[in-house]
Scaffold this motif. Sequence first.
Motif, PDB file in Angstrom:
ATOM      1  N   GLY A 118      23.100  -3.395 -18.407  1.00  0.00           N
ATOM      2  CA  GLY A 118      23.253  -1.923 -18.526  1.00  0.00           C
ATOM      3  C   GLY A 118      22.367  -0.982 -18.352  1.00  0.00           C
ATOM      4  N   VAL A 119      21.397  -1.388 -17.566  1.00  0.00           N
ATOM      5  CA  VAL A 119      20.187  -0.663 -17.180  1.00  0.00           C
ATOM      6  C   VAL A 119      20.492  -0.065 -15.961  1.00  0.00           C
ATOM      7  N   ASP A 120      20.311   1.268 -15.784  1.00  0.00           N
ATOM      8  CA  ASP A 120      20.591   1.964 -14.277  1.00  0.00           C
ATOM      9  C   ASP A 120      19.631   1.432 -13.357  1.00  0.00           C
ATOM     10  N   SER A 121      19.805   1.221 -11.992  1.00  0.00           N
ATOM     11  CA  SER A 121      18.894   0.574 -11.168  1.00  0.00           C
ATOM     12  C   SER A 121      19.478   1.195  -9.633  1.00  0.00           C
ATOM     13  N   ILE A 122      18.458   0.860  -8.732  1.00  0.00           N
ATOM     14  CA  ILE A 122      18.705   1.097  -7.332  1.00  0.00           C
ATOM     15  C   ILE A 122      18.019   0.012  -6.764  1.00  0.00           C
ATOM     16  N   LYS A 123      18.489  -0.578  -5.503  1.00  0.00           N
ATOM     17  CA  LYS A 123      17.937  -1.183  -4.618  1.00  0.00           C
ATOM     18  C   LYS A 123      17.616  -0.432  -3.500  1.00  0.00           C
ATOM     19  N   ILE A 124      16.274  -0.382  -3.028  1.00  0.00           N
ATOM     20  CA  ILE A 124      15.920   0.332  -2.184  1.00  0.00           C
ATOM     21  C   ILE A 124      16.093  -0.113  -0.913  1.00  0.00           C
ATOM     22  N   GLY A 125      16.526   0.728   0.157  1.00  0.00           N
ATOM     23  CA  GLY A 125      17.197   0.263   1.451  1.00  0.00           C
ATOM     24  C   GLY A 125      16.281   0.589   2.490  1.00  0.00           C
ATOM     25  N   SER A 126      15.086   1.342   2.143  1.00  0.00           N
ATOM     26  CA  SER A 126      14.050   1.819   3.573  1.00  0.00           C
ATOM     27  C   SER A 126      13.024   2.477   2.771  1.00  0.00           C
ATOM     28  N   ALA A 127      12.069   2.708   3.351  1.00  0.00           N
ATOM     29  CA  ALA A 127      10.634   3.043   2.800  1.00  0.00           C
ATOM     30  C   ALA A 127      10.748   4.412   2.282  1.00  0.00           C
ATOM     31  N   ASP A 128      11.708   5.313   3.014  1.00  0.00           N
ATOM     32  CA  ASP A 128      11.601   6.694   2.687  1.00  0.00           C
ATOM     33  C   ASP A 128      12.718   7.028   1.484  1.00  0.00           C
ATOM     34  N   GLU A 129      13.505   5.908   1.123  1.00  0.00           N
ATOM     35  CA  GLU A 129      14.248   6.046  -0.167  1.00  0.00           C
ATOM     36  C   GLU A 129      13.334   5.714  -1.474  1.00  0.00           C
ATOM     37  N   PHE A 130      12.294   5.372  -1.467  1.00  0.00           N
ATOM     38  CA  PHE A 130      11.734   4.724  -2.624  1.00  0.00           C
ATOM     39  C   PHE A 130      11.153   6.089  -3.590  1.00  0.00           C
ATOM     40  N   LYS A 131      10.458   6.955  -2.761  1.00  0.00           N
ATOM     41  CA  LYS A 131      10.122   7.889  -3.626  1.00  0.00           C
ATOM     42  C   LYS A 131      10.945   8.786  -4.077  1.00  0.00           C
ATOM     43  N   PRO A 132      12.174   9.365  -3.548  1.00  0.00           N
ATOM     44  CA  PRO A 132      13.181  10.087  -4.452  1.00  0.00           C
ATOM     45  C   PRO A 132      13.762   9.070  -5.541  1.00  0.00           C
ATOM     46  N   ALA A 133      13.840   7.833  -5.221  1.00  0.00           N
ATOM     47  CA  ALA A 133      14.472   6.944  -6.219  1.00  0.00           C
ATOM     48  C   ALA A 133      13.521   6.954  -7.419  1.00  0.00           C
ATOM     49  N   LEU A 134      12.336   7.156  -7.304  1.00  0.00           N
ATOM     50  CA  LEU A 134      11.387   6.798  -8.476  1.00  0.00           C
ATOM     51  C   LEU A 134      11.459   8.188  -8.961  1.00  0.00           C
ATOM     52  N   GLU A 135      11.522   9.233  -8.443  1.00  0.00           N
ATOM     53  CA  GLU A 135      11.518  10.509  -9.109  1.00  0.00           C
ATOM     54  C   GLU A 135      12.905  10.738  -9.894  1.00  0.00           C
ATOM     55  N   GLN A 142       0.773  -1.147   0.009  1.00  0.00           N
ATOM     56  CA  GLN A 142      -0.041  -0.129  -0.050  1.00  0.00           C
ATOM     57  C   GLN A 142       0.790   1.225  -0.048  1.00  0.00           C
ATOM     58  N   ARG A 143       1.968   1.285   0.759  1.00  0.00           N
ATOM     59  CA  ARG A 143       2.925   2.342   0.858  1.00  0.00           C
ATOM     60  C   ARG A 143       3.683   2.608  -0.733  1.00  0.00           C
ATOM     61  N   ILE A 144       4.046   1.463  -1.331  1.00  0.00           N
ATOM     62  CA  ILE A 144       4.478   1.515  -2.596  1.00  0.00           C
ATOM     63  C   ILE A 144       3.564   2.383  -3.621  1.00  0.00           C
ATOM     64  N   LEU A 145       2.354   1.674  -3.498  1.00  0.00           N
ATOM     65  CA  LEU A 145       1.306   2.244  -4.457  1.00  0.00           C
ATOM     66  C   LEU A 145       1.072   3.844  -4.092  1.00  0.00           C
ATOM     67  N   LYS A 146       0.930   4.136  -2.824  1.00  0.00           N
ATOM     68  CA  LYS A 146       0.633   5.380  -2.625  1.00  0.00           C
ATOM     69  C   LYS A 146       1.909   6.442  -2.895  1.00  0.00           C
ATOM     70  N   ASP A 147       3.177   6.004  -2.875  1.00  0.00           N
ATOM     71  CA  ASP A 147       4.171   6.921  -3.285  1.00  0.00           C
ATOM     72  C   ASP A 147       4.112   6.797  -4.791  1.00  0.00           C
ATOM     73  N   VAL A 148       3.976   5.812  -5.492  1.00  0.00           N
ATOM     74  CA  VAL A 148       4.023   5.921  -6.908  1.00  0.00           C
ATOM     75  C   VAL A 148       3.027   6.876  -7.364  1.00  0.00           C
ATOM     76  N   LYS A 149       1.665   6.905  -6.784  1.00  0.00           N
ATOM     77  CA  LYS A 149       0.625   7.670  -7.277  1.00  0.00           C
ATOM     78  C   LYS A 149       1.139   9.274  -7.103  1.00  0.00           C
ATOM     79  N   GLU A 150       1.920   9.499  -5.852  1.00  0.00           N
ATOM     80  CA  GLU A 150       2.171  10.847  -5.879  1.00  0.00           C
ATOM     81  C   GLU A 150       3.205  11.635  -6.754  1.00  0.00           C
ATOM     82  N   VAL A 151       3.785  10.432  -7.156  1.00  0.00           N
ATOM     83  CA  VAL A 151       4.985  10.817  -8.176  1.00  0.00           C
ATOM     84  C   VAL A 151       4.754  10.947  -9.559  1.00  0.00           C
TER      85      VAL A 151
END
Length: 606
Positions: free
Chosen positions: A527-544, A385-394
Amino acid sequence: MKRLVSDQMVEYLERRNVEYIFGLCGHTVIGFLDALSRSEKLKYISFRNEQLATLAADGYARIKKKAGVVMCHLGPGIMNVVTGVGNASFDSIPMVVIAGDVPRYYYGKHPHQEVNLHSDASQYEILKPIVKRAWRVDDPEAMPEILDKAFRLAESGRPGPVLISVPMDIFSEEIDEELFARTYKDSRETVKPALAPQAARDIAKKLVEAKNPVIHAGGGILLSGASKELQELVELLDIPVSRTLMGQGCMSDTHPLMLGQTGFWGLEFTHKFTANADLILGLGTRFAEADSSSWYPGVTFDMEKTEFMQIDIDPTEIGRNYPVSIGAIADLKLALQQIIEEAKTLVPDGIDKPELKEFIRVNRQGFKESNISISEDSRFPMTPQRILKDVKEVIPEDTIIFTDVGWNKNGVAQQFDVTIPGTIHHSSGLATMGFGGAALIGGKLAAPDKLVLTLVGDGGFGINPGALATAVEQNIPVIWVVMNNSAFGTIAGLEYANYKTKFGTVFTTPDGAPYTPNWAEVAKAYGVDSIKIGSADEFKPALEKAIKSNKPYLLDVPMENIVVPTPGTWNINDIYTPKANVVNGKVRRSENGQFEPPVHSGSHKQ
């Protein structure tokens, strides 16, 4: 003048404004590839697996509303397209598959990779059960006519895939270009049927006179581009709308008359309307099992209480699962225009039901409020649910999203508001794992000016991550959000609910420790840029960051395996763990305490 069949095929595809051919090479199609290499209009998109190519063509067709074109090799090549072609067939997506085959003069001699176990040169029979038509081209002179037939059939009526199996020697044959003259005269579209006038009048009259009508909308609304007409009709008569999984986005999920999804992953308050409606008009829906709670009476629908009407482009769907008082074959855009005009003659000022809209608002708000806490929870691994909320906001509102199978589909359809038609795409009929991870490639090629991403589970993404290579080779800027719960999460939940074990559904090492590939590192290796998310607060800025990069990007997001709420019923639960209130596949529901929405007779709008 005589010219190569392969060259003339490419010119034909160019005249049809085909932009891309999705495929994988093999010795039977190199003649066709040679012709493609000289085209200035057609672009070949190569994949590392034919299933990925078909899923990408599917994604392209969903956006463009015209056939995606696939090229594949014989034998293992055509066998690898089966799942993707089946996915397109079950979801009514137009597709033309061009498959190489053995030379005609070697039929039955066991040339390399020939499929001839039951009859000579019979590889085209592999796809027969799942395509609208399968052609084997035995005569090069027949190619122009077959091409016209194939595209017309794929794109008309109920859309779907077709197959053209081409012996490799035919690509290298020369035929008179006059044979292709007919293709210059053939129209590119087939006129769709409207409703019989009396049917339109009868349907409008029933909708106006019903006390508790509901319109149940399926994917056919989106296939026919009828969202505007659907909204106009329901706003004229103040009729609530329920929808299927494939129907998400047929009308904004935030519209005052939108009840939401029905079925196993539907909403309880939605079922209170659909199970107690006196009239339901089904539009472009099969009333399929998952959307209808296994057809158990009184859960999602109830034929004892409800009169059904149904409009569909496919006559085989009319009355399949519920008896209909009116069943009609028509294009939904045309049909709804007719019904609107007839309704306006009956109630020129429309019907107003303010208490109905208030009831919907309160119940929908209540469901959303019940999710606020878990949607804002910062625990890690993240809640879905947190993932979907952050995606929706970004993401921008017009972002095109492809889901896969599991939370990213069922939870999205239930809890993620889609407001613009055609911006969400699910694999519904076949529910194919791996769909989202490849379909977004075709989706981005079809809509290069839109942000395109997939919400995909680690199980679905792990089916075949090879689409990463294509994205890099072709520089296709898409985003994979891997919702990683180290499991086939939906099946793990079902198995645990019925047997108190998750055997065979979670990913572990031999000693039982949780295991998951590091998909961020896998993506980097491609060859794809990527990030392994390490905390809930990291996800939103990583998606941005991923969005701003305008490059292929993958986010590996560790996620808690929380079961999607299931207000409906699914027969598998009663097969595995029979309940006392289930008798011979039917649910006995007590009337005591069952809530029914109030009858809304309404008033004419002033």
